[in-house]
Design a protein around this motif. Sequence first.
Motif, short mmCIF file in Angstrom:
data_model
loop_
_atom_site.label_atom_id
_atom_site.label_comp_id
_atom_site.label_asym_id
_atom_site.label_seq_id
_atom_site.Cartn_x
_atom_site.Cartn_y
_atom_site.Cartn_z
N LEU A 1 14.49 -34.21 -34.41
CA LEU A 1 13.53 -34.11 -33.30
C LEU A 1 12.13 -34.26 -33.85
CD1 LEU A 1 13.46 -33.39 -30.20
CD2 LEU A 1 12.62 -31.18 -30.95
N VAL A 2 11.33 -35.08 -33.20
CA VAL A 2 9.95 -35.29 -33.64
C VAL A 2 8.99 -34.70 -32.61
CG1 VAL A 2 8.23 -37.01 -34.30
CG2 VAL A 2 10.64 -37.40 -34.82
N ALA A 3 8.07 -33.87 -33.10
CA ALA A 3 7.04 -33.26 -32.25
C ALA A 3 5.76 -33.25 -33.06
CB ALA A 3 7.45 -31.85 -31.83
N THR A 4 4.95 -34.27 -32.87
CA THR A 4 3.74 -34.42 -33.68
C THR A 4 2.72 -33.33 -33.34
OG1 THR A 4 4.13 -36.79 -33.69
CG2 THR A 4 1.95 -36.05 -34.38
N ASN A 5 2.54 -33.07 -32.04
CA ASN A 5 1.61 -32.04 -31.58
C ASN A 5 2.33 -30.71 -31.59
OD1 ASN A 5 -0.16 -30.36 -30.27
ND2 ASN A 5 -0.48 -31.68 -28.49
N ARG A 6 2.09 -29.92 -32.62
CA ARG A 6 2.81 -28.64 -32.80
C ARG A 6 1.87 -27.59 -33.33
NH1 ARG A 6 6.85 -29.23 -37.77
NH2 ARG A 6 7.81 -30.96 -36.66
N ILE A 7 2.27 -26.32 -33.22
CA ILE A 7 1.43 -25.26 -33.78
C ILE A 7 1.51 -25.34 -35.31
CG2 ILE A 7 1.73 -23.74 -31.78
CD1 ILE A 7 3.66 -22.06 -33.52
N LEU B 1 4.55 -23.98 -37.59
CA LEU B 1 5.84 -24.69 -37.77
C LEU B 1 5.85 -25.49 -39.05
CD1 LEU B 1 6.98 -26.18 -34.34
CD2 LEU B 1 7.96 -24.27 -35.59
N MET C 1 13.41 -30.41 -38.06
CA MET C 1 14.04 -29.84 -36.87
C MET C 1 15.13 -30.79 -36.36
SD MET C 1 11.03 -27.95 -34.72
CE MET C 1 9.95 -29.39 -34.66
N VAL D 1 17.15 -26.71 -30.18
CA VAL D 1 16.46 -27.22 -31.36
C VAL D 1 16.57 -26.18 -32.46
CG1 VAL D 1 14.25 -28.00 -32.30
CG2 VAL D 1 14.85 -28.52 -29.93
N PRO E 1 8.01 -19.04 -37.26
CA PRO E 1 8.34 -18.91 -35.83
C PRO E 1 9.58 -19.71 -35.41
CG PRO E 1 6.52 -20.42 -36.09
CD PRO E 1 6.84 -19.90 -37.47
#
Lengths: 83, 83, 83, 83, 83
Positions: free
Chosen positions: E10-16, E19, E24, E35, E66
């Motif tokens: 899973l790709v999530a470029t905009n993240r806190i 992380l 992921m 996830v 987290p």
Amino acid sequence: MKICRVEKPLVATNRIPGLEHKYMQVVRDGSTLAVAVDPVGAKPGDWVICVGSSAAREAAGSKEYPSDLTIVGIIDHWEEEQA
Amino acid sequence: MKICRVEKPLVATNRIPGLEHKYMQVVRDGSTLAVAVDPVGAKPGDWVICVGSSAAREAAGSKEYPSDLTIVGIIDHWEEEQA
Amino acid sequence: MKICRVEKPLVATNRIPGLEHKYMQVVRDGSTLAVAVDPVGAKPGDWVICVGSSAAREAAGSKEYPSDLTIVGIIDHWEEEQA
Amino acid sequence: MKICRVEKPLVATNRIPGLEHKYMQVVRDGSTLAVAVDPVGAKPGDWVICVGSSAAREAAGSKEYPSDLTIVGIIDHWEEEQA
Amino acid sequence: MKICRVEKPLVATNRIPGLEHKYMQVVRDGSTLAVAVDPVGAKPGDWVICVGSSAAREAAGSKEYPSDLTIVGIIDHWEEEQA
């Protein structure tokens, strides 16, 4: 957090000392009833935000307080059909 | 917290030492049976409030106690059809 | 705590170091299979009490142990139709 | 973590002080609506990763923060039929 | 712990920031997608053990991380029809 509706207060005279005298409400989460500690003074019919997990403890007043569901806010506008 | 009904005591002779000799009850949560530590002395048929999550530990006596469901109070008035 | 039935041991050679070499069992919780750390030496077919949440960690040996489900006792008498 | 879709912001003027003024979003998790704290600035329609349990608290800013669901990332590519 | 099957990264470029850049994976738990943080290097199609609750955090590397779901092992032998 869950979106619940307040049903009515709950009375439990025989309780562990750790619960103190905090106010408890029966809340409806969809088709399920649960009990939440209420530090905000919600009324029957109010739509509220309930927090669970370990966060319910500090939300109820201290990290030792034995709650797993605490009302943390009353929602300003909510329609029943949304839940 | 959940609203459960006490079914009967549970006996488990072979247990981890951390459970000590605290009293355990089989409780019904809707159609599901679960096991709760009972520090309040509930009787079969009583409607009780059960706390889960990390709060179940301190409710059972200490923050090290390995419980994830503890009876924290006996409800004064509750009708079966409400649950 | 949940009432589960032990199905069989689980082998996972490629694992994080934190799991150490503790024994893991596949357990059945109603229609769902889960994996529990087993410090009590349960056998396939045994009805057991499984603790979840953060309590599963200390029940498995230490508060750093990465378990979310640990067998804490073997039930003395249990009939399948009760679960 | 759960894969949720952002529905809209949630307003709750009467809230516990611990919630501060952090932004809250109504998110859809399959057929269920929930409320998540949003530190990433998601928009309605975004597919997001939501973390629960005690991890939701530090993800929201501090280990005392009373959240049990926090948006931790916006998924780059996701098709509705996958969820 | 849950028995899940790895679907894909899973790709999530905009993240806190919390992380970090940990890997992921989208995992399937029965009919539900979730996830999980992956410190063991699982591949799509692998059957894995996923830990939740607060244990997911230390399993992902530190007690501040987290995560509420972390892959802790790859199961050696598992047949799809068992899950």
